[in-house]
Design an enzyme around this catalytic site. Structure first.
Site, mmCIF file in Angstrom:
data_model
loop_
_atom_site.group_PDB
_atom_site.id
_atom_site.type_symbol
_atom_site.label_atom_id
_atom_site.label_comp_id
_atom_site.label_asym_id
_atom_site.label_seq_id
_atom_site.Cartn_x
_atom_site.Cartn_y
_atom_site.Cartn_z
ATOM 1 N N HIS A 234 37.653 39.425 45.945
ATOM 2 C CA HIS A 234 39.085 39.143 46.129
ATOM 3 C C HIS A 234 39.391 37.787 45.484
ATOM 4 C CE1 HIS A 234 42.995 39.433 48.111
ATOM 5 N NE2 HIS A 234 42.891 38.131 48.289
ATOM 6 N N LEU B 91 42.183 49.474 44.213
ATOM 7 C CA LEU B 91 43.425 49.272 44.958
ATOM 8 C C LEU B 91 43.682 50.313 46.043
ATOM 9 C CD1 LEU B 91 45.719 48.074 42.038
ATOM 10 C CD2 LEU B 91 44.526 46.712 43.768
ATOM 11 N N ILE C 248 39.735 52.391 51.481
ATOM 12 C CA ILE C 248 38.456 53.117 51.564
ATOM 13 C C ILE C 248 38.435 53.924 52.865
ATOM 14 C CG2 ILE C 248 35.926 52.882 51.630
ATOM 15 C CD1 ILE C 248 37.064 51.897 49.027
ATOM 16 N N ASN D 50 33.334 43.597 48.401
ATOM 17 C CA ASN D 50 34.576 43.578 47.621
ATOM 18 C C ASN D 50 34.771 42.173 47.078
ATOM 19 O OD1 ASN D 50 37.297 44.348 46.754
ATOM 20 N ND2 ASN D 50 38.056 43.158 48.502
ATOM 21 N N GLU E 80 35.071 34.548 39.101
ATOM 22 C CA GLU E 80 34.703 35.880 39.602
ATOM 23 C C GLU E 80 33.557 36.476 38.797
ATOM 24 O OE1 GLU E 80 37.836 38.745 40.524
ATOM 25 O OE2 GLU E 80 39.293 37.142 40.322
ATOM 26 N N ASP F 222 40.331 43.046 53.647
ATOM 27 C CA ASP F 222 40.104 41.643 53.266
ATOM 28 C C ASP F 222 39.604 40.755 54.397
ATOM 29 O OD1 ASP F 222 40.888 42.164 50.688
ATOM 30 O OD2 ASP F 222 42.918 41.392 50.938
ATOM 31 N N SER G 90 36.949 43.890 34.153
ATOM 32 C CA SER G 90 36.185 42.769 33.602
ATOM 33 C C SER G 90 35.063 42.338 34.553
ATOM 34 C CB SER G 90 37.093 41.595 33.241
ATOM 35 O OG SER G 90 37.630 40.994 34.382
ATOM 36 N N ASN G 91 35.262 42.508 35.845
ATOM 37 C CA ASN G 91 34.158 42.217 36.775
ATOM 38 C C ASN G 91 33.035 43.237 36.624
ATOM 39 O OD1 ASN G 91 34.608 39.843 38.675
ATOM 40 N ND2 ASN G 91 36.608 40.841 38.718
#
Ligand code: GRF
Length: 214
Positions: free
Chosen positions: A105, A86, A89, A103, A175, A146, A13-14
């Protein structure tokens, strides 16, 4: 025009919010999505990309070392946007795309980030901690999960009676504003990570109502 790769493992959806924002900007868009990569063949993100006419690549965890980087290089990608991706990288990709990869979050990082903190786990942890607000964060990606420099952050209230689903939905709405803004600001150069690790053009004060023009 910057060539963006979006990496996503889930529903996308993003990704869709970014597709829609770029379409709305038309000729004024500073970037195009040149490739969508997923580690899951059934990811909704791949379906959304195909529907929008965007090339896709399926790079599973079992792919040979270097496969992800090769796909990015082949497609002449300038910027990477992780949206619910998920997988870890690989370090060569992190280094090659230093200051060119972000990214999103679903929490107010550094709170509720790190190993195991993804998807509903985040929202459950926020509720279990009794937090009165949550939010979403877009950050530059570096070697630590993160923990990269924060580029954009927005907050939403945690309401009495929230469960993980209602909180997730409220955060996701945020988001969908934050992610396209940050990715396109990066593409335009309005958002940047300097050589000494500072973020220029960061927006840290967003809410569901704040104006967010690009
Ligand atoms: C979002 O909550 C994002 O913050 C997280 O994974 C979720 C992806 O949702 N990293 P979608 O696939 O974009 O719908």
């Amino acid at each position: 025009m910057a060539r963006i790769a979006v990496l996503a493992s889930g529903g996308g959806s993003n990704l869709q919010a970014l597709i829609d924002r770029i379409a709305a900007l038309g000729a004024g868009a500073p970037a195009e999505i040149a490739l969508v990569i997923s580690d899951r063949r059934a990811a909704g993100a791949l379906e959304r990309a195909t529907r929008a006419g965007i090339p896709t690549a399926y790079v599973p965890a079992s792919a040979p070392e270097g496969a992800l980087e090769a796909a990015l290089v082949d497609a002449q990608i300038d910027l990477i946007a992780l949206a619910g991706y998920l997988r870890y990288i690989p370090v060569p990709v992190v280094q090659r795309f230093h200051a060119r990869m972000v990214n999103i979050h679903p929490s107010l990082l550094p709170a509720f980030g790190g190993a195991g903190m993804h998807g509903m786990h985040v929202h459950r942890a926020v509720l279990a901690a009794g937090a009165t607000e949550s939010g979403a964060t877009v950050h530059f990606v570096d070697e630590v999960f993160d923990r990269g420099p924060i580029a954009a952050q927005g907050r939403v209230p945690v309401l009495a009676g929230d469960d993980a689903d209602t909180l997730a939905a409220r955060v996701l709405t945020l988001e969908h504003r934050l992610f396209p803004w940050a990715v396109l600001a990066l593409a335009r150069g309005a958002l940047a990570l300097t050589d000494d690790g500072r973020v220029q053009g960061a927006r840290l004060d967003l809410t569901l109502d704040s104006p967010l023009s690009d």
